[in-house]
Motif scaffolding. Sequence first.
Motif, PDB file in Angstrom:
ATOM      1  N   UNK A 105      13.321  14.474 -11.023  1.00  0.00           N
ATOM      2  CA  UNK A 105      12.246  15.420 -10.708  1.00  0.00           C
ATOM      3  C   UNK A 105      12.799  16.620  -9.960  1.00  0.00           C
ATOM      4  N   UNK A 106      13.658  16.351  -8.968  1.00  0.00           N
ATOM      5  CA  UNK A 106      14.264  17.441  -8.215  1.00  0.00           C
ATOM      6  C   UNK A 106      15.080  18.345  -9.117  1.00  0.00           C
ATOM      7  N   UNK A 107      15.839  17.735 -10.028  1.00  0.00           N
ATOM      8  CA  UNK A 107      16.648  18.521 -10.951  1.00  0.00           C
ATOM      9  C   UNK A 107      15.810  19.381 -11.872  1.00  0.00           C
ATOM     10  N   UNK A 108      14.744  18.800 -12.401  1.00  0.00           N
ATOM     11  CA  UNK A 108      13.869  19.558 -13.296  1.00  0.00           C
ATOM     12  C   UNK A 108      13.199  20.712 -12.561  1.00  0.00           C
ATOM     13  N   UNK A 109      12.772  20.467 -11.314  1.00  0.00           N
ATOM     14  CA  UNK A 109      12.122  21.516 -10.529  1.00  0.00           C
ATOM     15  C   UNK A 109      13.107  22.628 -10.156  1.00  0.00           C
TER      16      UNK A 109
ATOM     17  N   UNK B  12       5.443  14.254 -13.312  1.00  0.00           N
ATOM     18  CA  UNK B  12       4.650  14.850 -14.388  1.00  0.00           C
ATOM     19  C   UNK B  12       4.678  16.366 -14.345  1.00  0.00           C
ATOM     20  N   UNK B  13       4.553  16.943 -13.146  1.00  0.00           N
ATOM     21  CA  UNK B  13       4.595  18.398 -12.991  1.00  0.00           C
ATOM     22  C   UNK B  13       5.960  18.939 -13.394  1.00  0.00           C
ATOM     23  N   UNK B  14       7.015  18.263 -12.901  1.00  0.00           N
ATOM     24  CA  UNK B  14       8.382  18.700 -13.223  1.00  0.00           C
ATOM     25  C   UNK B  14       8.639  18.627 -14.727  1.00  0.00           C
ATOM     26  N   UNK B  15       8.138  17.586 -15.358  1.00  0.00           N
ATOM     27  CA  UNK B  15       8.342  17.410 -16.798  1.00  0.00           C
ATOM     28  C   UNK B  15       7.613  18.485 -17.598  1.00  0.00           C
ATOM     29  N   UNK B  16       6.405  18.821 -17.171  1.00  0.00           N
ATOM     30  CA  UNK B  16       5.645  19.859 -17.873  1.00  0.00           C
ATOM     31  C   UNK B  16       6.320  21.219 -17.754  1.00  0.00           C
TER      32      UNK B  16
ATOM     33  N   UNK C 193       0.831  -1.208   0.000  1.00  0.00           N
ATOM     34  CA  UNK C 193       0.000   0.000   0.000  1.00  0.00           C
ATOM     35  C   UNK C 193       0.864   1.257   0.000  1.00  0.00           C
ATOM     36  N   UNK C 194       1.978   1.209   0.714  1.00  0.00           N
ATOM     37  CA  UNK C 194       2.894   2.341   0.706  1.00  0.00           C
ATOM     38  C   UNK C 194       3.560   2.470  -0.668  1.00  0.00           C
ATOM     39  N   UNK C 195       3.909   1.339  -1.255  1.00  0.00           N
ATOM     40  CA  UNK C 195       4.512   1.353  -2.587  1.00  0.00           C
ATOM     41  C   UNK C 195       3.553   1.951  -3.609  1.00  0.00           C
ATOM     42  N   UNK C 196       2.276   1.558  -3.525  1.00  0.00           N
ATOM     43  CA  UNK C 196       1.276   2.101  -4.443  1.00  0.00           C
ATOM     44  C   UNK C 196       1.153   3.615  -4.281  1.00  0.00           C
ATOM     45  N   UNK C 197       1.176   4.065  -3.028  1.00  0.00           N
ATOM     46  CA  UNK C 197       1.068   5.501  -2.756  1.00  0.00           C
ATOM     47  C   UNK C 197       2.244   6.272  -3.338  1.00  0.00           C
ATOM     48  N   UNK C 198       3.460   5.764  -3.111  1.00  0.00           N
ATOM     49  CA  UNK C 198       4.631   6.475  -3.615  1.00  0.00           C
ATOM     50  C   UNK C 198       4.707   6.445  -5.142  1.00  0.00           C
ATOM     51  N   UNK C 199       4.247   5.349  -5.737  1.00  0.00           N
ATOM     52  CA  UNK C 199       4.217   5.295  -7.200  1.00  0.00           C
ATOM     53  C   UNK C 199       3.342   6.412  -7.755  1.00  0.00           C
TER      54      UNK C 199
ATOM     55  N   UNK D  68      12.262  13.256 -25.867  1.00  0.00           N
ATOM     56  CA  UNK D  68      10.946  12.776 -25.451  1.00  0.00           C
ATOM     57  C   UNK D  68      10.562  13.250 -24.054  1.00  0.00           C
ATOM     58  N   UNK D  69       9.270  13.188 -23.783  1.00  0.00           N
ATOM     59  CA  UNK D  69       8.722  13.558 -22.487  1.00  0.00           C
ATOM     60  C   UNK D  69       8.727  12.356 -21.539  1.00  0.00           C
ATOM     61  N   UNK D  70       8.673  12.655 -20.231  1.00  0.00           N
ATOM     62  CA  UNK D  70       8.579  11.606 -19.221  1.00  0.00           C
ATOM     63  C   UNK D  70       7.137  11.142 -18.999  1.00  0.00           C
ATOM     64  N   UNK D  71       6.185  11.716 -19.716  1.00  0.00           N
ATOM     65  CA  UNK D  71       4.774  11.433 -19.459  1.00  0.00           C
ATOM     66  C   UNK D  71       4.400   9.949 -19.567  1.00  0.00           C
ATOM     67  N   UNK D  72       4.986   9.158 -20.494  1.00  0.00           N
ATOM     68  CA  UNK D  72       4.652   7.722 -20.506  1.00  0.00           C
ATOM     69  C   UNK D  72       4.961   7.042 -19.175  1.00  0.00           C
ATOM     70  N   UNK D  73       6.062   7.454 -18.527  1.00  0.00           N
ATOM     71  CA  UNK D  73       6.421   6.883 -17.228  1.00  0.00           C
ATOM     72  C   UNK D  73       5.468   7.361 -16.143  1.00  0.00           C
ATOM     73  N   UNK D  74       5.019   8.613 -16.268  1.00  0.00           N
ATOM     74  CA  UNK D  74       4.060   9.167 -15.308  1.00  0.00           C
ATOM     75  C   UNK D  74       2.759   8.376 -15.349  1.00  0.00           C
ATOM     76  N   UNK D  75       2.242   8.165 -16.558  1.00  0.00           N
ATOM     77  CA  UNK D  75       0.986   7.415 -16.729  1.00  0.00           C
ATOM     78  C   UNK D  75       1.133   5.991 -16.211  1.00  0.00           C
ATOM     79  N   UNK D  76       2.264   5.370 -16.521  1.00  0.00           N
ATOM     80  CA  UNK D  76       2.513   3.994 -16.068  1.00  0.00           C
ATOM     81  C   UNK D  76       2.538   3.912 -14.547  1.00  0.00           C
TER      82      UNK D  76
END
Length: 290
Positions: free
Chosen positions: A186-190, A131-135, A117-123, A256-264
């Motif tokens: 993500x940290x780097x992009x932000x 996704x936010x950082x990529x946008x 359940x914790x793994x699902x939450x962090x995913x 390419x964008x990271x969005x495919x990984x975000x959706x996954x």
Amino acid sequence: MSWFESFVLGLVQGLTEFLPISSSAHLRLTAAFAGWHDPGAAFTAISQIGTEAAVLIYFRKDIARIVSAWFRSLTDKEMRGDHDAQMGWLVIVGSIPIGVLGITLKDQIDGPFRDLRLIATTLIVMGVVLGIADRLAARDEVGGKHRAVKERKTLKDLGVRDGLIYGFCQAMALIPGVSRSGATISGGLLMGYTRESAARYSFLLAIPAVLASGAYELKDVGEGHVSWGPTIFATVVAFFVGYAVIAWFMKFITTKSFMPFVIYRVALGILIFILVSAGVLSPHAGESAG
């Protein structure tokens, strides 16, 4: 652990270590879905040595240059202003958070942090952050209708403050599901770095942490259901697969964008919650065995 299990888990480790989807979560989930024992934090840490060996070879020129400049800077004051020498220090500084927290939170890493359940939450949560950082990165790179393209930072702009922030982002990956590359990228992009710079520093920063963690966990191999033979085999498999993945990923992120990984990530997290809620999958699947 059978040889077949070690092959599959080594394959999973190699495929997922460099992608922002969390290799530790996927090792845990693969075992849970297959009905195998949880391979555990020790197996995960040691198998990561294989993928880290792929980093050492892929970035061998960069690493050799950084290490050489860093050692020379210890005795040559003029070298201390060299970018490569500074990178050596920044990798050391950025490795401090995960080193301290890894030792402090060892019991949690081996236990509560492996709850599905914790793994699902962090995913899901870290998927949204990525996704936010990529946008934001994409917006800066292409510019708006009436705005100039914003110049994003490269590794030449990296300082102690950003290095430590990267380090704390990496430390978040102690929780399966966060993803070492996902958190640091993500940290780097932000912070305003380019995709390529964020990924490159992420991989370089991981070297001390992964090698130290793997060496530290060597003492636990042979306990329970995980033995030396399958662990070494999985590590070798992870090396070859990981090298191919890192070569592909470094080319992928340039265009390419990271969005495919975000959706996954989000879809996988939701699926885990559904399966756990329906009783199909126990949040502690495989933990008690062994």
